[in-house]
Write an enzyme that holds these catalytic residues in place. Sequence first.
Site, PDB file in Angstrom:
ATOM      1  N   SER A   5       0.842  -1.084  -0.071  1.00 47.53           N
ATOM      2  CA  SER A   5      -0.041  -0.079  -0.009  1.00 47.53           C
ATOM      3  C   SER A   5       0.893   1.311  -0.116  1.00 47.53           C
ATOM      4  CB  SER A   5      -0.791  -0.015   1.284  1.00 47.53           C
ATOM      5  OG  SER A   5      -1.542   1.397   1.414  1.00 47.53           O
ATOM      6  N   HIS A  28      -1.585  -1.536  -4.217  1.00 45.28           N
ATOM      7  CA  HIS A  28      -2.698  -0.967  -3.410  1.00 45.28           C
ATOM      8  C   HIS A  28      -2.557   0.713  -3.463  1.00 45.28           C
ATOM      9  CE1 HIS A  28      -6.328  -1.905  -1.138  1.00 45.28           C
ATOM     10  NE2 HIS A  28      -5.817  -0.840  -0.371  1.00 45.28           N
ATOM     11  N   ASP A  30      -4.837   3.756  -1.706  1.00 45.33           N
ATOM     12  CA  ASP A  30      -5.727   4.113  -0.833  1.00 45.33           C
ATOM     13  C   ASP A  30      -6.254   5.315  -1.206  1.00 45.33           C
ATOM     14  OD1 ASP A  30      -5.962   2.139   1.303  1.00 45.33           O
ATOM     15  OD2 ASP A  30      -3.931   2.370   1.261  1.00 45.33           O
ATOM     16  N   MET A  32      -8.823   8.178  -0.238  1.00 46.83           N
ATOM     17  CA  MET A  32      -9.631   8.926   0.919  1.00 46.83           C
ATOM     18  C   MET A  32     -10.003  10.167   0.894  1.00 46.83           C
ATOM     19  SD  MET A  32      -7.600   7.497   4.072  1.00 46.83           S
ATOM     20  CE  MET A  32      -6.620   5.776   4.037  1.00 46.83           C
ATOM     21  N   HIS A  61      -8.460   1.288  -3.837  1.00 48.80           N
ATOM     22  CA  HIS A  61      -9.359   1.212  -2.614  1.00 48.80           C
ATOM     23  C   HIS A  61     -10.064   2.531  -2.323  1.00 48.80           C
ATOM     24  CE1 HIS A  61     -10.003   0.034   1.777  1.00 48.80           C
ATOM     25  NE2 HIS A  61     -10.899   0.389   1.165  1.00 48.80           N
ATOM     26  N   MET A  63     -12.125   4.716  -0.300  1.00 50.43           N
ATOM     27  CA  MET A  63     -12.640   5.043   1.020  1.00 50.43           C
ATOM     28  C   MET A  63     -13.367   6.377   0.704  1.00 50.43           C
ATOM     29  SD  MET A  63      -9.625   3.407   3.289  1.00 50.43           S
ATOM     30  CE  MET A  63      -8.567   3.319   1.615  1.00 50.43           C
ATOM     31  N   MET A 132     -11.777  -5.189   5.813  1.00 49.91           N
ATOM     32  CA  MET A 132     -10.702  -4.486   6.630  1.00 49.91           C
ATOM     33  C   MET A 132     -10.604  -4.947   7.793  1.00 49.91           C
ATOM     34  SD  MET A 132     -10.111  -1.717   4.760  1.00 49.91           S
ATOM     35  CE  MET A 132      -9.202  -0.919   5.823  1.00 49.91           C
ATOM     36  N   ASP A 170      -6.938  -5.967   4.606  1.00 50.11           N
ATOM     37  CA  ASP A 170      -6.163  -4.652   4.612  1.00 50.11           C
ATOM     38  C   ASP A 170      -6.198  -4.150   5.971  1.00 50.11           C
ATOM     39  OD1 ASP A 170      -4.991  -2.226   4.144  1.00 50.11           O
ATOM     40  OD2 ASP A 170      -6.930  -1.527   2.864  1.00 50.11           O
TER      41      ASP A 170
END
Lengths: 216, 216
Positions: A5, A28, A30, A32, A61, A63, A132, A170
Amino acid sequence: MIAPSILSADFARLADEAAAVASADWLHVDVMDAHFVPNLTIGLPVVKSLRKATDLPLDCHLMIDDPDRWAIAYAEAGAYNVTVHVEAANDPVQLAKNLRAAGAKAGLSLKPGTPLEPCVEVLKHYDTLLVMSVEPGFGGQSFMAEVLDKVRAARRLVDTGHLKLVIEIDGGINADTIEQAAEAGVDCFVAGSAVYDAADPGAALERLREQATRAR
Amino acid sequence: MIAPSILSADFARLADEAAAVASADWLHVDVMDAHFVPNLTIGLPVVKSLRKATDLPLDCHLMIDDPDRWAIAYAEAGAYNVTVHVEAANDPVQLAKNLRAAGAKAGLSLKPGTPLEPCVEVLKHYDTLLVMSVEPGFGGQSFMAEVLDKVRAARRLVDTGHLKLVIEIDGGINADTIEQAAEAGVDCFVAGSAVYDAADPGAALERLREQATRAR
């Protein structure tokens, strides 16, 4: 499979940080938005730059709020897999269809407190399930072993042919936790600080892969 | 002053992109949350990485909801100037005090349709005024010359001692528009694609600075 990540990487040198984990299966990413989770990381323009900077499959991913609106753009930007949160999606079945039509794998993520059972029908439309094992929002948190029951339940549904999914985990995955996750049936392990805080991220990734392979 | 915007840079190589504009006065960092504006760019972890990667003063422009909650962390991360939107701030006077207490300059930004007059009292607490000359959200848009009346009004307030502000402009600034902005009284010019889409970003920045200096 190991998916380092970049949440724990140097964001000023992402191309180099991707090259440092060239033997990874997925990278990965992230995303957000400071609304679905209390942190703001990176978004679409960064994914577009990353897509040009590395050949690794990008595992995005999201979020974020309202993934029904935003997720397709990540698929169109060349993400290999786009994971949305079931807690945020308005119509997760249609969203999966749209992601696949845009050429990406469709992923569904569950926060630690979200049960699997109500999601099983929806998951028939998905390619990956991201469990998660910390509350999403920040790197460096401690692994929540209680989510392994959810992994085991998903593993059974896959092994009995009810679902066809890559099971991904994760949060808090490192040398101390990856074996129990592998034993529970995880296929793909996201690891942030366990890879990028190591002196040699590539070697750390290989050690995690060996541990998981042995345990599985 | 010229502040190149990394919104038009390669996000996978931000350290190199900052080095390419080493003669800039500030490096402009566009933080967007997909809520206040319809785009998600970069947030705090990227600013922290950038702070270590360059000596340029970071000019963080927060196009986000609830800056009262989030802005201080950017100051604490080492931003030189933190600009919030008056349309998003709940208590912009207290926010400016908090930013200064955290060691940063405090900036206030106005969208193209937001008038200056109701903000004058608030601006007594700020160090910079960022006049948006496009709707915030994306790079590469066309300059809205009608905002120059707002720049002229702010310039008069500064020249007559009613306000003490660096007047900054952001949106559509390039070789065709920078002179009229300089004539209207701008002190600091944000330029994204005009710098980073050039074959030599450093040279493009110097040309913009010469044009602005001549016109001013």
